[in-house]
Write a protein that holds these residues in place. Structure first.
Motif, PDB file in Angstrom:
ATOM      1  N   TRP A 193      -0.012  20.093  -6.322  1.00  0.00           N
ATOM      2  CA  TRP A 193       0.452  21.066  -5.199  1.00  0.00           C
ATOM      3  C   TRP A 193       1.642  21.916  -5.406  1.00  0.00           C
ATOM      4  CZ3 TRP A 193      -0.566  19.339  -0.351  1.00  0.00           C
ATOM      5  CH2 TRP A 193      -0.807  17.815   0.068  1.00  0.00           C
ATOM      6  N   ASN A 194       0.890  23.610  -5.193  1.00  0.00           N
ATOM      7  CA  ASN A 194       1.078  24.514  -5.721  1.00  0.00           C
ATOM      8  C   ASN A 194       2.775  25.312  -5.589  1.00  0.00           C
ATOM      9  OD1 ASN A 194      -1.432  25.922  -6.916  1.00  0.00           O
ATOM     10  ND2 ASN A 194      -1.812  24.898  -4.523  1.00  0.00           N
ATOM     11  N   GLY A 249      -0.949  15.309  -9.561  1.00  0.00           N
ATOM     12  CA  GLY A 249      -2.109  15.452  -9.844  1.00  0.00           C
ATOM     13  C   GLY A 249      -3.300  14.974 -10.398  1.00  0.00           C
ATOM     14  N   VAL A 262       1.992  30.084 -12.653  1.00  0.00           N
ATOM     15  CA  VAL A 262       1.875  29.390 -13.629  1.00  0.00           C
ATOM     16  C   VAL A 262       2.148  29.142 -15.052  1.00  0.00           C
ATOM     17  CG1 VAL A 262      -0.348  28.063 -14.948  1.00  0.00           C
ATOM     18  CG2 VAL A 262      -0.443  29.225 -12.202  1.00  0.00           C
ATOM     19  N   LYS A 298      -8.924  20.220  -3.032  1.00  0.00           N
ATOM     20  CA  LYS A 298      -9.721  20.743  -4.156  1.00  0.00           C
ATOM     21  C   LYS A 298     -10.023  22.716  -4.561  1.00  0.00           C
ATOM     22  CE  LYS A 298      -9.487  17.214  -7.130  1.00  0.00           C
ATOM     23  NZ  LYS A 298     -11.089  16.919  -7.775  1.00  0.00           N
ATOM     24  N   SER A 339       3.872  28.495  -6.431  1.00  0.00           N
ATOM     25  CA  SER A 339       3.629  29.620  -6.254  1.00  0.00           C
ATOM     26  C   SER A 339       4.537  30.054  -5.424  1.00  0.00           C
ATOM     27  CB  SER A 339       2.115  28.851  -5.396  1.00  0.00           C
ATOM     28  OG  SER A 339       1.411  30.475  -4.402  1.00  0.00           O
ATOM     29  N   GLN A 399      -3.698  17.322  -1.625  1.00  0.00           N
ATOM     30  CA  GLN A 399      -3.910  18.450  -2.157  1.00  0.00           C
ATOM     31  C   GLN A 399      -5.683  18.557  -1.851  1.00  0.00           C
ATOM     32  OE1 GLN A 399      -3.690  21.034  -1.832  1.00  0.00           O
ATOM     33  NE2 GLN A 399      -2.494  21.959  -3.443  1.00  0.00           N
ATOM     34  N   ASN A 458      -6.360  23.237  -4.737  1.00  0.00           N
ATOM     35  CA  ASN A 458      -5.863  23.579  -6.518  1.00  0.00           C
ATOM     36  C   ASN A 458      -6.981  23.092  -7.052  1.00  0.00           C
ATOM     37  OD1 ASN A 458      -4.203  22.562  -8.637  1.00  0.00           O
ATOM     38  ND2 ASN A 458      -3.331  23.860  -8.241  1.00  0.00           N
ATOM     39  N   ASN A 459      -7.685  23.514  -7.592  1.00  0.00           N
ATOM     40  CA  ASN A 459      -8.990  22.450  -8.586  1.00  0.00           C
ATOM     41  C   ASN A 459      -8.228  21.391  -9.382  1.00  0.00           C
ATOM     42  OD1 ASN A 459     -11.784  22.673  -9.235  1.00  0.00           O
ATOM     43  ND2 ASN A 459     -11.245  22.118 -11.450  1.00  0.00           N
TER      44      ASN A 459
END
Length: 357
Positions: free
Chosen positions: A152-153, A113, A228, A144, A156, A142, A147-148
Protein backbone atom coordinates in the motif's frame (compact mmCIF):
# COMPACT_ATOMS: atom_id res chain seq x y z
CA UNK A 1 -17.24 -23.72 9.28
CA UNK A 2 -15.22 -25.27 12.10
CA UNK A 3 -11.62 -24.04 12.61
CA UNK A 4 -10.05 -27.23 11.18
CA UNK A 5 -12.02 -26.93 7.93
CA UNK A 6 -11.37 -23.20 7.74
CA UNK A 7 -7.62 -23.77 8.12
CA UNK A 8 -7.70 -26.62 5.59
CA UNK A 9 -9.49 -24.57 2.95
CA UNK A 10 -7.12 -21.64 3.54
CA UNK A 11 -4.17 -23.99 2.98
CA UNK A 12 -5.77 -25.35 -0.18
CA UNK A 13 -6.32 -21.86 -1.55
CA UNK A 14 -2.70 -20.96 -0.88
CA UNK A 15 -1.50 -24.10 -2.69
CA UNK A 16 -3.79 -23.30 -5.63
CA UNK A 17 -2.35 -19.78 -5.90
CA UNK A 18 1.14 -21.32 -5.95
CA UNK A 19 0.15 -23.60 -8.83
CA UNK A 20 0.34 -26.76 -6.69
CA UNK A 21 -3.05 -27.97 -7.87
CA UNK A 22 -2.75 -31.66 -7.05
CA UNK A 23 -1.69 -30.87 -3.48
CA UNK A 24 -4.58 -28.39 -3.16
CA UNK A 25 -7.10 -31.02 -4.29
CA UNK A 26 -5.63 -33.53 -1.82
CA UNK A 27 -6.04 -31.00 1.00
CA UNK A 28 -9.66 -30.33 0.00
CA UNK A 29 -10.43 -34.04 -0.03
CA UNK A 30 -8.94 -34.51 3.43
CA UNK A 31 -10.71 -31.43 4.76
CA UNK A 32 -14.15 -32.25 3.35
CA UNK A 33 -13.86 -35.96 3.93
CA UNK A 34 -14.41 -37.06 0.35
CA UNK A 35 -13.52 -36.52 -3.31
CA UNK A 36 -13.95 -33.10 -4.85
CA UNK A 37 -16.67 -33.18 -7.54
CA UNK A 38 -16.06 -31.56 -10.90
CA UNK A 39 -18.07 -28.47 -11.79
CA UNK A 40 -21.51 -28.90 -13.30
CA UNK A 41 -21.19 -29.56 -17.02
CA UNK A 42 -17.52 -30.58 -16.81
CA UNK A 43 -16.42 -33.52 -18.92
CA UNK A 44 -16.33 -36.83 -17.08
CA UNK A 45 -13.39 -39.23 -17.41
CA UNK A 46 -13.46 -40.93 -20.80
CA UNK A 47 -16.00 -38.54 -22.34
CA UNK A 48 -13.59 -36.18 -24.06
CA UNK A 49 -10.01 -35.77 -25.23
CA UNK A 50 -7.28 -35.82 -22.57
CA UNK A 51 -6.15 -32.38 -21.43
CA UNK A 52 -2.93 -31.03 -22.87
CA UNK A 53 -2.14 -28.93 -19.80
CA UNK A 54 -3.21 -28.57 -16.18
CA UNK A 55 -4.14 -24.93 -15.61
CA UNK A 56 -5.89 -23.84 -12.42
CA UNK A 57 -9.61 -24.65 -12.87
CA UNK A 58 -11.73 -21.52 -12.29
CA UNK A 59 -14.33 -23.62 -10.45
CA UNK A 60 -11.72 -24.72 -7.90
CA UNK A 61 -10.72 -21.16 -7.06
CA UNK A 62 -14.40 -20.25 -6.74
CA UNK A 63 -15.07 -23.20 -4.48
CA UNK A 64 -12.09 -22.38 -2.29
CA UNK A 65 -12.94 -18.70 -1.99
CA UNK A 66 -16.62 -19.07 -1.24
CA UNK A 67 -16.62 -21.91 1.29
CA UNK A 68 -20.30 -21.13 1.68
CA UNK A 69 -22.20 -22.24 4.78
CA UNK A 70 -25.81 -23.42 4.85
CA UNK A 71 -26.31 -21.82 8.26
CA UNK A 72 -26.34 -18.18 7.11
CA UNK A 73 -27.18 -16.97 3.59
CA UNK A 74 -24.02 -15.80 1.88
CA UNK A 75 -21.81 -17.01 4.73
CA UNK A 76 -18.19 -17.79 3.95
CA UNK A 77 -15.64 -15.93 1.84
CA UNK A 78 -16.86 -13.91 -1.13
CA UNK A 79 -14.58 -12.48 -3.82
CA UNK A 80 -15.66 -8.95 -4.76
CA UNK A 81 -14.45 -5.89 -6.66
CA UNK A 82 -14.90 -2.25 -5.71
CA UNK A 83 -14.39 0.80 -7.91
CA UNK A 84 -14.06 4.47 -7.01
CA UNK A 85 -12.94 7.41 -9.13
CA UNK A 86 -9.41 6.84 -7.79
CA UNK A 87 -9.28 3.22 -8.92
CA UNK A 88 -10.43 -0.36 -8.49
CA UNK A 89 -9.45 -2.98 -5.91
CA UNK A 90 -10.56 -6.56 -5.41
CA UNK A 91 -11.28 -7.78 -1.90
CA UNK A 92 -12.38 -10.84 0.01
CA UNK A 93 -15.28 -10.51 2.42
CA UNK A 94 -15.82 -13.06 5.17
CA UNK A 95 -19.40 -13.41 6.44
CA UNK A 96 -19.80 -15.51 9.60
CA UNK A 97 -22.18 -18.45 9.57
CA UNK A 98 -23.27 -18.28 13.21
CA UNK A 99 -26.62 -16.60 13.91
CA UNK A 100 -26.12 -13.05 15.16
CA UNK A 101 -28.78 -10.59 16.20
CA UNK A 102 -28.56 -7.05 14.90
CA UNK A 103 -25.98 -5.41 12.64
CA UNK A 104 -22.49 -6.92 12.69
CA UNK A 105 -19.22 -5.12 13.42
CA UNK A 106 -16.85 -4.84 10.45
CA UNK A 107 -13.06 -5.22 10.51
CA UNK A 108 -11.08 -4.09 7.44
CA UNK A 109 -7.75 -5.96 7.24
CA UNK A 110 -4.89 -4.52 5.16
CA UNK A 111 -2.18 -7.02 4.19
CA UNK A 112 1.55 -6.39 4.05
CA UNK A 113 3.76 -6.38 0.96
CA UNK A 114 4.00 -9.68 -0.97
CA UNK A 115 0.78 -10.86 0.71
CA UNK A 116 -2.78 -11.11 -0.58
CA UNK A 117 -6.21 -11.44 1.00
CA UNK A 118 -6.19 -15.24 1.38
CA UNK A 119 -2.66 -15.30 2.79
CA UNK A 120 -3.45 -12.57 5.32
CA UNK A 121 -6.68 -14.26 6.39
CA UNK A 122 -4.87 -17.56 6.91
CA UNK A 123 -1.99 -16.03 8.84
CA UNK A 124 -4.07 -13.85 11.18
CA UNK A 125 -6.86 -16.41 11.74
CA UNK A 126 -9.21 -13.43 11.76
CA UNK A 127 -12.00 -15.48 10.17
CA UNK A 128 -12.01 -17.84 13.16
CA UNK A 129 -12.52 -14.83 15.41
CA UNK A 130 -15.23 -13.60 13.05
CA UNK A 131 -17.13 -16.84 13.64
CA UNK A 132 -16.64 -16.62 17.40
CA UNK A 133 -17.66 -12.98 17.80
CA UNK A 134 -19.97 -12.46 14.82
CA UNK A 135 -17.87 -10.12 12.67
CA UNK A 136 -17.69 -9.20 9.02
CA UNK A 137 -14.07 -9.09 7.82
CA UNK A 138 -12.98 -7.39 4.58
CA UNK A 139 -9.55 -8.03 3.05
CA UNK A 140 -8.74 -5.48 0.32
CA UNK A 141 -5.90 -6.41 -2.05
CA UNK A 142 -3.37 -3.97 -3.39
CA UNK A 143 -3.14 -3.80 -7.18
CA UNK A 144 0.18 -4.67 -8.80
CA UNK A 145 -0.53 -1.83 -11.21
CA UNK A 146 -0.55 0.58 -8.25
CA UNK A 147 2.49 -0.97 -6.58
CA UNK A 148 4.46 -3.76 -8.20
CA UNK A 149 5.52 -5.18 -4.82
CA UNK A 150 1.97 -5.28 -3.51
CA UNK A 151 2.64 -2.56 -0.91
CA UNK A 152 0.00 0.00 0.00
CA UNK A 153 1.33 3.45 -0.92
CA UNK A 154 1.21 4.90 2.59
CA UNK A 155 4.23 7.12 1.83
CA UNK A 156 2.77 8.87 -1.23
CA UNK A 157 1.22 12.35 -0.72
CA UNK A 158 -1.58 11.40 -3.15
CA UNK A 159 -2.41 8.49 -0.85
CA UNK A 160 -2.37 10.43 2.41
CA UNK A 161 -5.52 12.53 2.05
CA UNK A 162 -9.25 11.93 2.29
CA UNK A 163 -10.97 11.90 -1.09
CA UNK A 164 -7.78 10.99 -2.91
CA UNK A 165 -5.95 7.84 -3.99
CA UNK A 166 -6.03 4.69 -1.93
CA UNK A 167 -7.71 6.22 1.13
CA UNK A 168 -10.74 7.11 -0.99
CA UNK A 169 -10.86 3.59 -2.47
CA UNK A 170 -10.62 1.91 0.93
CA UNK A 171 -13.14 4.27 2.51
CA UNK A 172 -15.57 3.66 -0.36
CA UNK A 173 -15.07 -0.10 -0.05
CA UNK A 174 -15.75 0.15 3.70
CA UNK A 175 -18.94 2.15 3.20
CA UNK A 176 -20.11 -0.32 0.55
CA UNK A 177 -19.77 -3.28 2.91
CA UNK A 178 -21.61 -1.38 5.64
CA UNK A 179 -24.45 -0.54 3.26
CA UNK A 180 -24.77 -3.87 1.44
CA UNK A 181 -24.30 -6.16 4.43
CA UNK A 182 -25.98 -4.14 7.14
CA UNK A 183 -22.83 -3.68 9.23
CA UNK A 184 -23.00 -1.48 12.29
CA UNK A 185 -21.64 1.93 11.20
CA UNK A 186 -20.62 2.68 14.79
CA UNK A 187 -18.46 -0.47 15.00
CA UNK A 188 -16.19 -0.33 11.96
CA UNK A 189 -12.47 -0.97 12.47
CA UNK A 190 -9.31 -1.06 10.36
CA UNK A 191 -6.06 -2.94 10.97
CA UNK A 192 -2.98 -3.91 9.02
CA UNK A 193 0.52 -5.35 8.97
CA UNK A 194 3.67 -3.52 7.84
CA UNK A 195 2.69 -1.41 4.80
CA UNK A 196 -0.90 -2.38 5.59
CA UNK A 197 -0.39 -1.19 9.16
CA UNK A 198 0.97 2.12 7.87
CA UNK A 199 -2.05 2.43 5.59
CA UNK A 200 -4.36 1.64 8.52
CA UNK A 201 -2.78 4.61 10.31
CA UNK A 202 -3.48 6.69 7.19
CA UNK A 203 -7.13 5.62 7.23
CA UNK A 204 -7.52 6.55 10.91
CA UNK A 205 -6.04 9.99 10.22
CA UNK A 206 -7.98 10.70 7.03
CA UNK A 207 -11.34 9.13 7.93
CA UNK A 208 -11.64 9.40 11.73
CA UNK A 209 -15.44 9.56 11.46
CA UNK A 210 -15.58 6.22 9.63
CA UNK A 211 -13.52 3.98 11.94
CA UNK A 212 -14.13 3.41 15.64
CA UNK A 213 -10.63 2.05 16.33
CA UNK A 214 -7.44 1.16 14.48
CA UNK A 215 -4.84 -1.60 14.85
CA UNK A 216 -1.30 -1.20 13.53
CA UNK A 217 1.09 -4.17 13.52
CA UNK A 218 4.74 -3.49 12.64
CA UNK A 219 3.73 -0.31 10.84
CA UNK A 220 4.66 3.35 10.46
CA UNK A 221 2.87 6.48 11.65
CA UNK A 222 0.84 8.81 9.42
CA UNK A 223 2.91 11.16 7.24
CA UNK A 224 6.21 9.88 8.60
CA UNK A 225 7.30 9.82 4.94
CA UNK A 226 6.48 11.67 1.71
CA UNK A 227 8.22 9.49 -0.88
CA UNK A 228 10.07 6.19 -1.25
CA UNK A 229 13.37 7.56 0.06
CA UNK A 230 11.88 9.07 3.21
CA UNK A 231 9.81 5.89 3.68
CA UNK A 232 12.99 3.85 3.95
CA UNK A 233 14.37 6.35 6.45
CA UNK A 234 11.14 6.33 8.49
CA UNK A 235 11.16 2.54 8.65
CA UNK A 236 14.56 2.78 10.39
CA UNK A 237 14.07 5.93 12.48
CA UNK A 238 10.32 6.48 12.85
CA UNK A 239 10.52 9.69 10.84
CA UNK A 240 8.65 12.82 11.92
CA UNK A 241 4.96 11.95 11.62
CA UNK A 242 2.04 14.33 11.77
CA UNK A 243 -0.77 13.97 14.34
CA UNK A 244 -2.67 10.72 13.95
CA UNK A 245 -6.43 10.50 13.81
CA UNK A 246 -8.48 10.97 16.97
CA UNK A 247 -9.27 7.23 16.92
CA UNK A 248 -8.44 4.66 19.64
CA UNK A 249 -5.24 2.86 18.66
CA UNK A 250 -3.76 -0.56 19.42
CA UNK A 251 -0.19 -1.25 18.31
CA UNK A 252 1.81 -4.48 18.09
CA UNK A 253 5.52 -4.56 17.29
CA UNK A 254 8.40 -6.99 17.75
CA UNK A 255 11.49 -5.58 19.41
CA UNK A 256 13.68 -7.75 17.12
CA UNK A 257 12.10 -6.32 13.95
CA UNK A 258 14.94 -5.41 11.58
CA UNK A 259 12.67 -4.28 8.73
CA UNK A 260 10.53 -1.70 10.53
CA UNK A 261 12.31 -0.51 13.68
CA UNK A 262 10.41 -0.74 16.99
CA UNK A 263 10.70 3.03 17.45
CA UNK A 264 7.83 3.28 14.98
CA UNK A 265 5.50 1.89 17.64
CA UNK A 266 6.50 4.79 19.91
CA UNK A 267 5.94 7.29 17.09
CA UNK A 268 2.46 5.86 16.44
CA UNK A 269 1.43 6.26 20.08
CA UNK A 270 2.95 9.76 20.27
CA UNK A 271 1.03 10.80 17.16
CA UNK A 272 -2.19 9.47 18.69
CA UNK A 273 -1.55 11.35 21.94
CA UNK A 274 -0.88 14.54 19.96
CA UNK A 275 -4.26 14.16 18.27
CA UNK A 276 -5.98 13.71 21.63
CA UNK A 277 -5.04 17.26 22.64
CA UNK A 278 -5.11 16.44 26.35
CA UNK A 279 -2.83 15.31 29.15
CA UNK A 280 -2.37 11.54 29.13
CA UNK A 281 -1.04 9.02 31.62
CA UNK A 282 0.48 5.60 31.00
CA UNK A 283 0.51 2.28 32.84
CA UNK A 284 2.79 -0.60 31.98
CA UNK A 285 2.70 -4.33 32.63
CA UNK A 286 5.15 -7.03 31.61
CA UNK A 287 4.61 -10.73 30.99
CA UNK A 288 7.66 -13.01 31.24
CA UNK A 289 8.22 -15.90 28.87
CA UNK A 290 6.22 -19.00 29.76
CA UNK A 291 5.49 -22.35 28.10
CA UNK A 292 7.40 -21.42 24.98
CA UNK A 293 5.51 -18.14 24.53
CA UNK A 294 7.31 -14.87 23.94
CA UNK A 295 7.43 -12.30 26.74
CA UNK A 296 5.96 -8.87 26.10
CA UNK A 297 5.43 -5.44 27.61
CA UNK A 298 1.96 -3.90 27.36
CA UNK A 299 1.48 -0.15 27.78
CA UNK A 300 -1.92 1.52 28.12
CA UNK A 301 -2.35 5.27 27.59
CA UNK A 302 -5.39 7.06 29.06
CA UNK A 303 -6.56 10.63 28.77
CA UNK A 304 -7.46 12.90 31.70
CA UNK A 305 -10.92 11.27 31.89
CA UNK A 306 -9.46 7.77 32.14
CA UNK A 307 -10.51 6.84 28.60
CA UNK A 308 -8.09 4.56 26.76
CA UNK A 309 -6.38 6.49 23.96
CA UNK A 310 -3.85 3.87 22.92
CA UNK A 311 -2.56 0.43 23.81
CA UNK A 312 0.89 -0.78 22.78
CA UNK A 313 2.30 -4.31 22.83
CA UNK A 314 6.06 -4.72 22.47
CA UNK A 315 6.76 -8.42 21.83
CA UNK A 316 10.25 -9.36 22.99
CA UNK A 317 12.29 -11.47 20.57
CA UNK A 318 9.77 -11.21 17.74
CA UNK A 319 10.70 -9.95 14.29
CA UNK A 320 8.68 -8.54 11.41
CA UNK A 321 5.72 -10.86 11.75
CA UNK A 322 2.09 -11.01 12.92
CA UNK A 323 2.25 -11.99 16.59
CA UNK A 324 0.46 -15.24 17.41
CA UNK A 325 -0.31 -15.84 13.74
CA UNK A 326 -0.73 -19.21 12.05
CA UNK A 327 2.12 -20.80 10.05
CA UNK A 328 -0.35 -21.27 7.15
CA UNK A 329 0.19 -17.60 6.33
CA UNK A 330 3.37 -15.66 5.59
CA UNK A 331 5.09 -13.27 8.02
CA UNK A 332 3.69 -14.79 11.20
CA UNK A 333 5.17 -15.53 14.63
CA UNK A 334 3.13 -18.34 16.23
CA UNK A 335 5.00 -17.97 19.55
CA UNK A 336 3.90 -14.41 20.24
CA UNK A 337 0.77 -13.23 22.07
CA UNK A 338 -2.34 -13.40 19.89
CA UNK A 339 -2.46 -10.00 18.16
CA UNK A 340 -5.71 -10.87 16.35
CA UNK A 341 -7.55 -11.77 19.54
CA UNK A 342 -6.23 -8.70 21.36
CA UNK A 343 -7.16 -6.40 18.50
CA UNK A 344 -10.69 -7.80 18.35
CA UNK A 345 -11.00 -7.42 22.13
CA UNK A 346 -9.80 -3.80 21.85
CA UNK A 347 -12.06 -3.07 18.89
CA UNK A 348 -15.21 -4.40 20.54
CA UNK A 349 -14.51 -2.21 23.57
CA UNK A 350 -14.85 0.86 21.32
CA UNK A 351 -17.65 2.22 19.17
CA UNK A 352 -18.29 5.60 17.63
CA UNK A 353 -21.41 6.04 19.76
CA UNK A 354 -19.38 5.36 22.90
CA UNK A 355 -21.26 2.24 23.98
CA UNK A 356 -18.63 -0.46 23.26
CA UNK A 357 -19.60 -4.10 23.07
Amino acid sequence: MDPDKSAGMASALRLTREGRLKEAVDVIQRTLGGPVPPPTGAAQPGTGPPPTAAPEPPWLATRLRRRLSRDRPGAGTQRLTHTEAAGTRTFDLYVPSRPVRGPLPLVVMLHGGSQDAADFAAGTRMNDLAERHGLLVAYPEQSKAANNGGFWNWFSPRDQSAGSGEPSILAGLTRRVVAEHGADPDRVYVAGLSAGGAMAAVMAATYPDLYAAVGVHSGVAYRAARDVGSALVAMRTGGTPGPGGDVPLIVFHGDADTRVAPINAQRLVAARVAAAGTTCSTSESARPSEAGRRPYTRTVVRDANGTVVAESWLVHGSGHAWSGGAPDGSHTDPDGPDASAEMVRFFLDHSRDGTGS
